[in-house]
Structures are given as structure tokens and as C-alpha cells.
Design an enzyme around this catalytic site. Structure first.
Site, mmCIF file in Angstrom:
data_model
loop_
_atom_site.group_PDB
_atom_site.id
_atom_site.type_symbol
_atom_site.label_atom_id
_atom_site.label_comp_id
_atom_site.label_asym_id
_atom_site.label_seq_id
_atom_site.Cartn_x
_atom_site.Cartn_y
_atom_site.Cartn_z
ATOM 1 N N ASP A 52 22.825 -32.998 -3.299
ATOM 2 C CA ASP A 52 22.847 -32.347 -1.993
ATOM 3 C C ASP A 52 22.972 -30.837 -2.236
ATOM 4 O O ASP A 52 23.934 -30.390 -2.865
ATOM 5 C CB ASP A 52 24.085 -32.859 -1.241
ATOM 6 C CG ASP A 52 23.938 -32.838 0.253
ATOM 7 O OD1 ASP A 52 23.401 -31.850 0.772
ATOM 8 O OD2 ASP A 52 24.385 -33.803 0.909
ATOM 9 N N GLU B 23 17.344 -31.233 5.639
ATOM 10 C CA GLU B 23 18.048 -31.583 6.878
ATOM 11 C C GLU B 23 17.704 -30.525 7.908
ATOM 12 O O GLU B 23 18.033 -29.358 7.732
ATOM 13 C CB GLU B 23 19.563 -31.610 6.652
ATOM 14 C CG GLU B 23 20.292 -32.114 7.883
ATOM 15 C CD GLU B 23 21.745 -31.649 7.977
ATOM 16 O OE1 GLU B 23 22.532 -32.363 8.604
ATOM 17 O OE2 GLU B 23 22.082 -30.566 7.462
ATOM 18 N N HIS C 254 26.616 -39.586 6.812
ATOM 19 C CA HIS C 254 28.044 -39.248 6.829
ATOM 20 C C HIS C 254 28.438 -38.409 8.043
ATOM 21 O O HIS C 254 29.605 -38.073 8.192
ATOM 22 C CB HIS C 254 28.371 -38.489 5.541
ATOM 23 C CG HIS C 254 27.600 -37.215 5.454
ATOM 24 N ND1 HIS C 254 26.226 -37.189 5.259
ATOM 25 C CD2 HIS C 254 27.977 -35.922 5.584
ATOM 26 C CE1 HIS C 254 25.815 -35.935 5.274
ATOM 27 N NE2 HIS C 254 26.853 -35.149 5.460
ATOM 28 N N ASP C 255 27.475 -38.042 8.885
ATOM 29 C CA ASP C 255 27.767 -37.216 10.063
ATOM 30 C C ASP C 255 27.659 -37.993 11.375
ATOM 31 O O ASP C 255 27.848 -37.418 12.448
ATOM 32 C CB ASP C 255 26.767 -36.046 10.155
ATOM 33 C CG ASP C 255 26.920 -35.050 9.030
ATOM 34 O OD1 ASP C 255 28.039 -34.907 8.514
ATOM 35 O OD2 ASP C 255 25.911 -34.425 8.656
ATOM 36 N N ASP D 240 20.711 -29.263 2.643
ATOM 37 C CA ASP D 240 21.596 -29.222 3.799
ATOM 38 C C ASP D 240 21.269 -28.083 4.767
ATOM 39 O O ASP D 240 20.968 -26.964 4.332
ATOM 40 C CB ASP D 240 23.023 -29.011 3.258
ATOM 41 C CG ASP D 240 24.097 -29.074 4.302
ATOM 42 O OD1 ASP D 240 24.389 -30.187 4.757
ATOM 43 O OD2 ASP D 240 24.652 -28.010 4.661
HETATM 44 C C1 GLC Z 1 25.287 -30.722 7.236
HETATM 45 C C2 GLC Z 1 26.115 -31.815 6.582
HETATM 46 C C3 GLC Z 1 27.479 -31.836 7.212
HETATM 47 C C4 GLC Z 1 28.138 -30.501 6.977
HETATM 48 C C5 GLC Z 1 27.254 -29.344 7.467
HETATM 49 C C6 GLC Z 1 27.724 -28.033 6.939
HETATM 50 O O1 GLC Z 1 25.026 -30.967 8.554
HETATM 51 O O2 GLC Z 1 25.453 -33.047 6.691
HETATM 52 O O3 GLC Z 1 28.283 -32.881 6.739
HETATM 53 O O4 GLC Z 1 29.355 -30.459 7.645
HETATM 54 O O5 GLC Z 1 25.918 -29.486 7.052
HETATM 55 O O6 GLC Z 1 27.441 -27.925 5.587
#
Ligand code: GLC
Length: 571
Positions: A126, A278, A350-351, A222
């Protein structure tokens, strides 16, 4: 042929292959390894603890590689395991080229890569490159004065704007040392890096290459939509409290694709890896700029189907009711927009809350729901992403007090709800429903103390249903969600129709059923799911002349029972 020429190109090539017989071989090889099998996502902190610390570690992952292999996946995506103060559980990175001692060592990491490789599984890292931790040496230097060598490695301003950070509160933090504010899209402890500075980009690309040189199979990237900031910083249209979500001001700013193409050139090109960005709020119609022949990544996690409850931004207490037709439209739009490229199919990470709660009405049987969603996960077109516990049918937790929640965004959302006039109980209700901790409770391995996750005190409580919902018990039950996942995954990975076939949705306006087909030549597979808790008449005789391959009920009727789902082969 460019590595991003996907299956479509390969099929077209086959037709003209007589011109050059070598093309046939080329065409046959154009399905990449990451298109042939799914990906298993691990949240290491909650996976398996081997030293009694209460948090999971890399050795725990090594120990469970055979379990992961039983799901017939080709890769494991690890959420961040780098040194971190853990304000946002590792998404606040203090060193991009090491492993946090809580998770293990670089030697453990190398062993994980090698052991996974021995099982034909690659490790995917990641990359969190929009921001670092405020403890990163780069930031410590940057904040120390206005004229140090890293003075403009972050975003500094004399005046703040009204932007609200994604975790709540102002997106600007005052720094005494520099007598200036710095921008943080997420937590105060996650200052945004300044991508305009070529030295910053170089340092980040070097970090990514460090992991590629250690043998990783790709990256999940990310929060990538935030890396480009607007030229001028001005207040945005204010909500009732006077603030404006930073997302509305900085996501997908013009010029972002230039940075991303450079990233691709410097890091991804020429490597046998896959990348998945993402990208909250990239619209399906813009996907061709992001993925495929002219794009940057192999796949993109856009949020359209998981955020349908939040049409005006992710504020939990303003959630709208789940509407099946919206969910289906989002999925169909993405399927069609990636017809010539590729799509990462996911319902959990995980979110997000657990999918058996998130997409089905209250009162739905969780086992039926888990299997129903699995049938969609493995039959849409793209790479299926399984999030740890999803394959066991994990459900949401509900802690009694906001103090029991660890997740930083849950606290931010709670405060926002209260600022909007909600009482404690009401604010907590939304946290229970949408908290990221729903996905972060420890893995449930067996019926022993703490579900076999740790011999110490788990960092987050184990879900109380572990006596029945755990890997060990499910492995022994042929009808379990786990064994259903294993069979489905193997079937999807061996089915040409499911890997390469075209997607077509039927009855898009139905608020009860999701029905779609996948077609390749004269072969057709149909998936039908009843999203309600009542019987639904079928709009057509879909069972006629069809053979049932998978279903979450043992027999067949000419209607669909509550939460019933089937996969049929139509010849
Ligand atoms: C992304 C991750 C999340 C994190 C955020 C800030 O959305 O999936 O878990 O809190 O980025 O890095």
C-alpha cells in the site's frame, strides 16, 4: 504491444492472427496473472498475532499462507506495515522503506514474499504518497524553519481556508516553529506532501522502487486523487458550520494526470506488476483517463457503488437509504466504462462496514447474504478483491460508547453529528453503522480465547459471534461461507466466460433483484440475486434450460426465496 493492452485487444488480435502466426501466442498470453485470480486484502494489525502483543504481525501472515492459498488468490494486498505512530493505523508513515517493529522486520518481510511466492502468491504493498506522518524526518525538517532544504516539501500557508479535513476539524494546522499553517487532508498527524516539488516526487518514486526491488507484485495506491492541489487556495462553499469539505476543493484537480503519468513512467512501466489506485469520486465516464491503454493504473477503486448512501459526501449522519437500483447502476456503469480495460470488484475493505450489514435490509440472514454477495463478487468482470473475514461472513460490531472506538474517522464523524445537533445516542448509532472498526475487529480463527487471534489482549475487541463464525469451524462445514468462497473462487478462475465474457444487466429498474449475464461466444452465465427478505417472482423463466452451478439454497423453485442467489449456466 503495450502491457496495458487488455483482453479486448487480445481477442481482436486473434481474429487477424493469420497475418502473423506469432500474434496468436501473443494474444493467448495477454491475460495477465492479476486478471486470472483474485486478491486477498489483509489488515495486518487484526490478522494474527504471534507474539502476544495484541496486534497482528508479519509472522502471523506467514503462518496463514496456506489458508489464503485455499481461496485460490494470486496476490495479497497488505495495508501499510511501515514504521508509523499509528494515528491512522499505519496510513501515517514515518519511514517509507522499513517495517514497523510491531509488525516485524525487513527479514520477516522478505520471508513473507518468498513463502508467498512458493505458493504462487504475490505481495502487494500500500503506497501512501499523498501525505506522510508528522513524525517523518522530512516533515520534522520542513517544519523547522521557512528556509531549510525541505521547506517546501509540504503545503505551508500564512492564512488557512475554510476547508474541513476528511476526518473532521480544520484541514489546516498551526505550526509554532514556522509560524505558518500546514495542510492535512486527513488527520492533523498526516501532513500533505507537496507533489509540485520534483525532489518530493523523486523521493516517493525511489521508495516505491525499493519495494519492487524486494520482489513485490504491485501496489494499491492510497488517496491518490488528492496529490494535486489547486493553484490558488480559496474558501469553498460553506456548509451550515462554515466549513467546506477539503475533498470538494482538491480531489481530481486539473493536472493530476501529469503527475500520475510520470509516476507510471518512473515506477510501473516495464514491470510485471499490477497497480490499483484508490480514487474516490473519479466518475465512470472518466475511467478511460485513469485505467486501460491511455490511463495510468491497471485498475481503480472508485467508490460509486459503496458510497451510494452518501450522494452529497461521506457524512454518516446524513446517509440516505440504500437503494438497490442505485447500487446496480453504479456497478453497471463501472463495468461498462471498463469494458476495454479492467475493474477491481470489491464490496469490503478496511474502511467500510461489513457487506452483509451494508447492502441488505435489517433482518437478513447473514450467511445467505454473505454467499449472495460472493456470487456477485466472483461473476462480475474484473479481479475480485476479498477483504479478510468477508470469506467467513463477518458482520458489524456495535460498541456501547464512542470511547470504545479506535478509528479516528469514527470520532470525527461523531463530533460532526453532535455539532449538527444530534444527541449522544443518535450520533453513536451512525458510528455503529458506518465505523471503519466494523472491518477491523480481529480475525476469528477458532473457538479458543480471543478467537485464536492473540494470547494477549486484542487491540480491538473480538466480535462476540466467534464461537460459530470462525475459520476452523467453517473449514469443517461443507456448507460454510468459507467453503462456498473456495469453490466459487476456483470456479471463477477456471472459467473463460467469467474472466473474459461481456457483461450485460437485466431488469435494471428492479428494486428487488440484481440479474446480469456474462457472455463469451455462445457460452452464457447468469447471476440472479434477491436482495429482499421476501419471495420474489422471477421476471422470466430463467431456470428453463439452465443448469444451476451455485446457489445459497440447496434446491430450486420458480421464484427466488429471501436473499436467494443463483449462478446458472445457459447453453
Ligand atoms: C485511505 C485509506 C484509509 C486512510 C486514508 C488516509 O482512504 O484507505 O484507511 O485512513 O486513506 O491515508
Amino acid at each position: 504491444m503495450n502491457r496495458r493492452t487488455f483482453i479486448k485487444g487480445a481477442i481482436a488480435l486473434t481474429a487477424t492472427a493469420w497475418l502473423n502466426p506469432n500474434n496468436l501466442i501473443d494474444a493467448a498470453e495477454k491475460i495477465f496473472w492479476w486478471q486470472k485470480k483474485g486478491v486477498y486484502q489483509i489488515y495486518p494489525k487484526s490478522f494474527l498475532d504471534t507474539n502476544g502483543s495484541g496486534t497482528g504481525d508479519l509472522r502471523g501472515i506467514i503462518r496463514k499462507l496456506d489458508y489464503i492459498k485455499s481461496l485460490d488468490v494470486g496476490a495479497i494486498w497488505l495495508t501499510p506495515v511501515y514504521p508509523s505512530p499509528m494515528v491512522d493505523n499505519g496510513y501515517d508513515i514515518a519511514d517509507y522503506t522499513d517495517i514497523d517493529p510491531r509488525f516485524g522486520t525487513l527479514a520477516d518481510f522478505d520471508e513473507l514474499v518468498a513463502e508467498a511466492k512458493a505458493r504462487n502468491i504475490k505481495i502487494v504493498m500500500d503506497l501512501v504518497f499523498n501525505h506522510s506522518s508528522d513524525r517523518h524526518p522530512w516533515f520534522l525538517e520542513s517544519k523547522s524553519s521557512r528556509d531549510n532544504p525541505k521547506a517546501d516539501w509540504y503545503i505551508w500557508r500564512d492564512e488557512p481556508t475554510n476547508w474541513r479535513s476528511i476526518f473532521g476539524g480544520s484541514a489546516w494546522q498551526w505550526c509554532e516553529e514556522r509560524q505558518q499553517f500546514y495542510l492535512h487532508t486527513f488527520a492533523t498527524a498526516q501532513p500533505d506532501l507537496n507533489w509540485e516539488n520534483p525532489d518530493v516526487r523523486r523521493a516517493l518514486f525511489d521508495a516505491a522502487n525499493f519495494w519492487l526491488n524486494r520482489g513485490v507484485g504491485g501496489f494499491r495506491i492510497d488517496a491518490i486523487v488528492y496529490i494535486k492541489k489547486p493553484k490558488i487556495f480559496v474558501d469553498g462553499p460553506a456548509d451550515a458550520d462554515g466549513t467546506c469539505s477539503v475533498h470538494n476543493m482538491t480531489a481530481n484537480t486539473d493536472g493530476i494526470l501529469d503527475f500520475l503519468h510520470e509516476f507510471k513512467r518512473e515506477v510501473f512501466d516495464g514491470r510485471d506488476i499490477f497497480t490499483v489506485g484508490e480514487a474516490n469520486s473519479v466518475k465512470p465516464e472518466d475511467l478511460p483517463d485513469w485505467v486501460g491503454d491511455h490511463g495510468v493504473f491497471d485498475m481503480l477503486f472508485e467508490f460509486s457503488h459503496v458510497n451510494i448512501m452518501f450522494p452529497h459526501g461521506e457524512v454518516w449522519h446524513r446517509a440516505e437509504l440504500f437503494k438497490l437500483s442505485d447500487f446496480k447502476r453504479a456497478l453497471t456503469d463501472s463495468q461498462l466504462a471498463t469494458r476495454d480495460s479492467w475493474y477491481p470488484i470489491y464490496f469490503e475493505n478496511h474502511d467500510k462496514p461489513r457487506s452483509v450489514n451494508n447492502f441488505f435490509p435489517h433482518g437478513t440472514d447473514k450467511i445467505l447474504a454473505a454467499k449472495a454477495l460472493a456470487m456477485i463478487l466472483f461473476t462480475l468482470r474484473g479481479t475480485p478483491f476479498i477483504y479478510q473475514g468477508e470469506e467467513l461472513g463477518f458482520a458489524n460490531v456495535a460498541f456501547d460508547s464512542i470511547d470504545d472506538y479506535d478509528d479516528i474517522s469514527s470520532r470525527g464523524q461523531y463530533d460532526l453529528a453532535k455539532a449538527d445537533g444530534l444527541g449522544d445516542k443518535e450520533a453513536l448509532r451512525f458510528v455503529q453503522k458506518f465505523s471503519r472498526d466494523n472491518a477491523r475487529t480481529p480475525m476469528q480463527w477458532d473457538t479458543s480465547r480471543n478467537a485464536g487471534f492473540t494470547s494477549g489482549e486484542p487491540w480491538l475487541p473480538v466480535h462476540e459471534d466467534f464461537a460459530t463464525c470462525n475459520a476452523d469451524s467453517e473449514a469443517r462445514d461443507p456448507d460454510s461461507v468459507l467453503n462456498f468462497y473456495r469453490r466459487l473462487s476456483k470456479f471463477r478462475n477456471s472459467s473463460d466466460v467469467l474472466i473474459r465474457g461481456d457483461y450485460h444487466e437485466l431488469y435494471p429498474n428492479s428494486e428487488e433483484l440484481f440479474i446480469f449475464t456474462r457472455t463469451l461466444g455462445d457460452k452464457k452465465i447468469l447471476t440472479a440475486v434477491n436482495f429482499t427478505t421476501h419471495e420474489v417472482k422471477l421476471p422470466a423463466k430463467i431456470f428453463d434450460g439452465a443448469k444451476k452451478l451455485f446457489g445459497n439454497y440447496p434446491d430450486e423453485k420458480n421464484f427466488l426465496r429471501p436473499t436467494e442467489a443463483v449462478i446458472l449456466i445457459l447453453d
